[in-house]
Enzyme design. Structure first.
Site, short mmCIF file in Angstrom:
data_model
loop_
_atom_site.label_atom_id
_atom_site.label_comp_id
_atom_site.label_asym_id
_atom_site.label_seq_id
_atom_site.Cartn_x
_atom_site.Cartn_y
_atom_site.Cartn_z
N HIS A 61 0.83 -1.21 0.00
CA HIS A 61 0.00 0.00 0.00
C HIS A 61 0.86 1.26 0.00
CE1 HIS A 61 -4.12 1.67 1.37
NE2 HIS A 61 -3.40 2.65 0.88
N HIS A 63 1.41 5.17 -2.01
CA HIS A 63 0.96 6.20 -2.94
C HIS A 63 2.19 6.87 -3.55
CE1 HIS A 63 -3.26 5.90 -1.69
NE2 HIS A 63 -2.78 5.67 -0.48
N ARG A 65 1.99 8.85 -6.21
CA ARG A 65 1.53 10.19 -6.62
C ARG A 65 1.71 10.53 -8.10
NH1 ARG A 65 -1.72 10.50 -2.43
NH2 ARG A 65 -0.81 11.30 -0.50
N ASN A 95 -4.95 6.04 -7.11
CA ASN A 95 -5.64 7.35 -6.99
C ASN A 95 -4.73 8.50 -7.40
OD1 ASN A 95 -4.10 6.96 -4.68
ND2 ASN A 95 -5.49 8.12 -3.36
N ASP A 153 -8.90 2.79 -3.47
CA ASP A 153 -8.35 3.38 -2.25
C ASP A 153 -8.35 4.91 -2.29
OD1 ASP A 153 -7.04 3.13 0.33
OD2 ASP A 153 -5.35 4.09 -0.67
N HIS A 180 -10.72 0.02 0.78
CA HIS A 180 -10.67 1.16 1.70
C HIS A 180 -12.07 1.26 2.29
CE1 HIS A 180 -9.67 5.57 2.63
NE2 HIS A 180 -10.98 5.52 2.77
N HIS A 233 -5.50 -0.80 5.60
CA HIS A 233 -5.30 0.02 6.81
C HIS A 233 -6.41 -0.10 7.87
CE1 HIS A 233 -7.85 2.54 4.34
NE2 HIS A 233 -6.86 2.96 3.58
N ASP A 306 0.85 2.53 3.81
CA ASP A 306 -0.04 3.61 3.36
C ASP A 306 0.76 4.91 3.20
OD1 ASP A 306 -2.25 4.99 2.47
OD2 ASP A 306 -3.28 5.05 4.40
ZN LIG Z 1 -7.07 4.11 1.95
#
Ligand SMILES: [Zn+2]
Length: 425
Positions: A61, A63, A65, A95, A153, A180, A233, A306
């Site tokens: 998990h 990110h 970006r 995302n 997520d 999520h 999470h 996360d």
């Molecule tokens: Zn999340």
């Protein structure tokens, strides 16, 4: 390719949850031999000096970006931060902007990651078109281009019908749905955990029920479909109890917890404000204790960061305006060790499976274990090294961590991928 022998330290036998005294040889990018007194002729010898050689960590998990939010993090900076944190494989969330919902974008992320030359990146594709929660994406085409799982997520999947269909389609492809769990209406407007502290600070609060009501639904949908629900999470005590009960009756559910939820509670919010804002929020001590119990009894399978990097100007603003999330790749080992090992709950050998072989098994990866023939994705850990968390000490562009300015114990000294050293402290 050069041979390398690691000697004079401890090897993490993650399948047994133990540290053992042995030597390990790397050749041709793989683990070539494990045992006492390996022949060193023609090999470079690395003296572990009593430290720990572990399979590289695997983070389900992250990110990264990119594309779209390069001012927060790029694939290059994020994968370098991962290597510094001991992660040799990371799965990245969709995302971004645009959202990773097409085979072309999945291929693009992989090409960028290869060009960055750091750690292995496994893209997670969005469940719904644009993560809008309406139209399901073409999972088969996304998987064919390298997506390893599906997730919206950043937000919950509001539609029960969409979630059921997603679980059914992913089941037939052998992939998990990474959920999520957040009821947007129950969570609306809140910045921190609902409770005495949110009331004191005048925040609407995000109730624990915003997580576990949707989780309860998804457990039933997983049971009904036979699909694999992976819970992202986990932050509340009730979530742990629901997952424990579901596992007991044979539902295909797995779960992850973030280091910050194991180490911190909402009690740090009044002092840190925006720097303590994360979604799901830091919860109560009762919740934290149940998360720890969940890791110890195996209800929670893996630890995942996360990692959610942000620019400074998004965090150093009033609580309501601050962005959710912590930069977590580089503090993960020390923080997790603090919560579970230095507290006396687990040994280091017992902690490492949640960072290595268990996430590997969840995605069916060959790495994550010290066995002959596995890829030489390895890290050297110094569990006793103390270091100061400063903006300069972090390779991530995201300096947004609640541990800023603090001293942590436990550091990654070396990271190797497929036999190549890509990071040395
Ligand atoms: Zn999340």
């Amino acid at each position: 390719m050069d041979k390398i022998i690691f000697r004079n330290g401890w090897l993490a036998d993650v399948e047994r949850g133990q540290l053992v005294e042995a030597e390990l040889m790397v050749a041709d990018g793989q683990i070539a031999a494990i045992g006492p007194n390996l022949a060193t002729s023609g090999a470079r010898v690395i003296d572990l000096a009593g430290r720990v050689l572990s399979p590289g960590f695997i983070d389900l998990h992250v990110h990264l970006r990119e594309p779209g939010f390069e001012y927060k993090e790029t694939i290059r900076s994020g994968t370098r931060a991962a290597a510094a944190g001991g992660f040799t494989t990371i799965a990245c969330m969709p995302n971004t902007n645009p959202v990773l919902d097409s085979p072309e974008l999945i291929s693009w992320v992989q090409a960028q990651a290869r060009a960055a030359g750091a750690v292995k990146v496994l893209p997670i594709a969005a469940i719904s078109l644009g993560q809008e929660g309406k139209l399901i994406n073409d999972f088969a085409a996304l998987k064919a281009n390298g997506a390893v799982a599906f997730s919206d997520d950043g937000r919950g999947v509001n539609s029960s019908r969409l979630m059921l269909t997603a679980l059914q389609v992913a089941r037939d492809l052998g992939c998990p749905i990474m959920a999520h769990e957040e009821d947007a209406e129950l969570a609306a407007g809140g910045s921190i955990n609902f409770g005495p502290i949110s009331e004191q600070l005048g925040d609407p609060g995000i109730p624990a029920a915003a997580e576990y009501t949707m989780l309860a639904r998804d457990i039933y949908l997983a049971e009904m479909s036979g699909g694999h629900l992976h819970v992202c999470h986990v932050s509340t005590a009730e979530s742990v109890r629901l997952i424990r009960a579901a596992k007991k009756r044979g539902v295909k559910v797995t779960a992850e917890v973030a280091p910050h939820h194991l180490a911190l509670t909402e009690a740090v919010v009044p002092a840190l404000l925006g720097q303590a804002k994360v979604n799901p929020p830091l919860r109560s001590e009762t919740d934290r204790q149940e998360l720890l119990a969940g890791v110890i009894d195996g209800t929670i399978d893996v630890i995942a960061t996360d990692h959610a990097p942000h620019a400074n100007h998004e965090k150093t603003v009033p609580l309501q305006q601050a962005a959710f999330g912590f930069s977590g790749l580089e503090t993960a080992f020390a923080v997790t060790q603090q919560a579970l090992v230095l507290s006396g709950l687990l040994t280091l050998g017992e902690l490492l499976p949640a960072l290595t072989c268990r996430p590997a098994a969840l995605l069916g990866l060959p790495q994550g274990r010290l066995v002959v023939g596995a890829p030489a994705d390895l890290i050297v850990l110094d569990p006793h090294a103390r270091w100061q968390v400063t903006p300069e000490s972090l390779l991530s562009q995201g300096k947004n961590t609640p541990w800023l300015g603090q001293e942590l114990t436990g550091r990654v000294l070396l990271t190797m991928i497929d036999g190549q050293i890509i990071f040395e402290a």
